[in-house]
Design a protein around this motif. Structure first.
Motif, PDB file in Angstrom:
ATOM      1  N   THR A 161      -1.507  35.054 -11.729  1.00 39.35           N
ATOM      2  CA  THR A 161      -1.215  35.687 -13.025  1.00 39.35           C
ATOM      3  C   THR A 161      -1.529  37.175 -12.965  1.00 39.35           C
ATOM      4  O   THR A 161      -0.831  37.994 -13.585  1.00 39.35           O
ATOM      5  N   PRO A 167       1.983  35.409 -18.242  1.00 33.52           N
ATOM      6  CA  PRO A 167       1.056  34.449 -18.856  1.00 33.52           C
ATOM      7  C   PRO A 167       0.882  33.216 -17.972  1.00 33.52           C
ATOM      8  O   PRO A 167       1.818  32.783 -17.290  1.00 33.52           O
ATOM      9  N   VAL A 168      -0.311  32.654 -17.993  1.00 37.92           N
ATOM     10  CA  VAL A 168      -0.605  31.519 -17.126  1.00 37.92           C
ATOM     11  C   VAL A 168       0.274  30.324 -17.443  1.00 37.92           C
ATOM     12  O   VAL A 168       0.665  29.572 -16.537  1.00 37.92           O
ATOM     13  N   ASP A 169       0.635  30.130 -18.711  1.00 38.94           N
ATOM     14  CA  ASP A 169       1.494  28.997 -19.062  1.00 38.94           C
ATOM     15  C   ASP A 169       2.872  29.136 -18.422  1.00 38.94           C
ATOM     16  O   ASP A 169       3.427  28.154 -17.913  1.00 38.94           O
ATOM     17  N   ALA A 170       3.425  30.339 -18.465  1.00 40.12           N
ATOM     18  CA  ALA A 170       4.738  30.563 -17.862  1.00 40.12           C
ATOM     19  C   ALA A 170       4.683  30.381 -16.350  1.00 40.12           C
ATOM     20  O   ALA A 170       5.587  29.790 -15.739  1.00 40.12           O
ATOM     21  N   ALA A 172       2.482  28.530 -14.692  1.00 39.52           N
ATOM     22  CA  ALA A 172       2.265  27.111 -14.407  1.00 39.52           C
ATOM     23  C   ALA A 172       3.573  26.333 -14.484  1.00 39.52           C
ATOM     24  O   ALA A 172       3.840  25.440 -13.667  1.00 39.52           O
ATOM     25  N   GLY A 173       4.419  26.684 -15.447  1.00 35.64           N
ATOM     26  CA  GLY A 173       5.707  26.021 -15.567  1.00 35.64           C
ATOM     27  C   GLY A 173       6.605  26.296 -14.374  1.00 35.64           C
ATOM     28  O   GLY A 173       7.267  25.394 -13.850  1.00 35.64           O
TER      29      GLY A 173
END
Length: 215
Positions: A161, A167-170, A172-173
């Motif tokens: 990141t 962002p970490v969510d993006a 991770a996806g």
């Protein structure tokens, strides 16, 4: 550049272990040693006007950290930090200045390295402006794996990141998509390359352009 007897420094080269997060170069500070990574991976970070740092290039077994010393130039503006721990050849700048600057082979190799760095920086800037998270992640991973001898990076998604500024969510996806396709494995503290061809298929043209300019 290989550390063998053909290089002008001979026994003055020292093989050292570089731990993660070790700082090899500070902005505006002359280096006492140059480093030729063997299995370590180093990130070059440039400071911004706001006091942040931006990753601009990776250096592995394809290059050298402390390149300004080859030209007796002013200290570099970037900070060099070990991202993936490993080995490197270390050489005192005093030995470099005394013995290495007259070698045409050395200068040619360093100029080739500078060309690769310039290409990396330009393509990174372009990629960040024009591509989505998944191809950017693939490009970064290929750049990293191409510069170490192994298929595993001692990093996790949290480290990436910072490298990609997403962002970490993006992230991770995007990583989950690569895992599902059999290109990558995400383990605690490790990212493992499973299939380079599958990873390359998901990347953007920026990676191909940088790879074609290598030494």
């Amino acid at each position: 550049m290989a550390a063998d007897d053909e290089l002008p420094w001979g026994m003055q080269l020292e093989l050292v272990d570089l731990p993660a997060r070790a700082e090899l170069q500070s902005p505006g500070v002359p280096v006492s040693h140059v480093h030729f990574p063997v299995s370590a991976l180093v990130v070059l970070l440039r400071p911004t006007a706001g006091g942040d740092e931006v990753p601009v290039a990776l250096v592995g077994h394809d290059g050298v950290v402390g390149v300004a010393a080859f030209f007796e130039a002013p200290p570099e503006a970037s900070r060099a930090v070990v991202l993936h721990p490993g080995a490197a050849w270390r050489l005192a700048v005093s030995a470099l200045v005394a013995d290495g600057l007259q070698s045409a082979r050395v200068i040619q190799a360093v100029l080739g390295h500078l060309q690769v760095l310039t290409s990396q920086m330009a393509q990174t800037a372009l990629c960040e402006k024009t591509h989505s998270v998944e191809p950017r992640l693939c490009r970064w991973l290929l750049n990293a794996f191409d510069r170490i001898p192994d298929d595993a990076l001692a990093l996790d998604l949290g480290d990436l990141t910072e490298m990609l500024d997403v962002p970490v969510d993006a992230l991770a996806g995007a990583a989950a998509q690569l895992v599902a396709k059999g290109a990558l494995a995400c383990e605690p503290g490790r990212l493992v390359l499973l299939n380079r061809a599958k990873l390359l298929a998901q990347t953007c043209g920026c990676q191909v352009m940088v790879s074609n300019r290598g030494m």
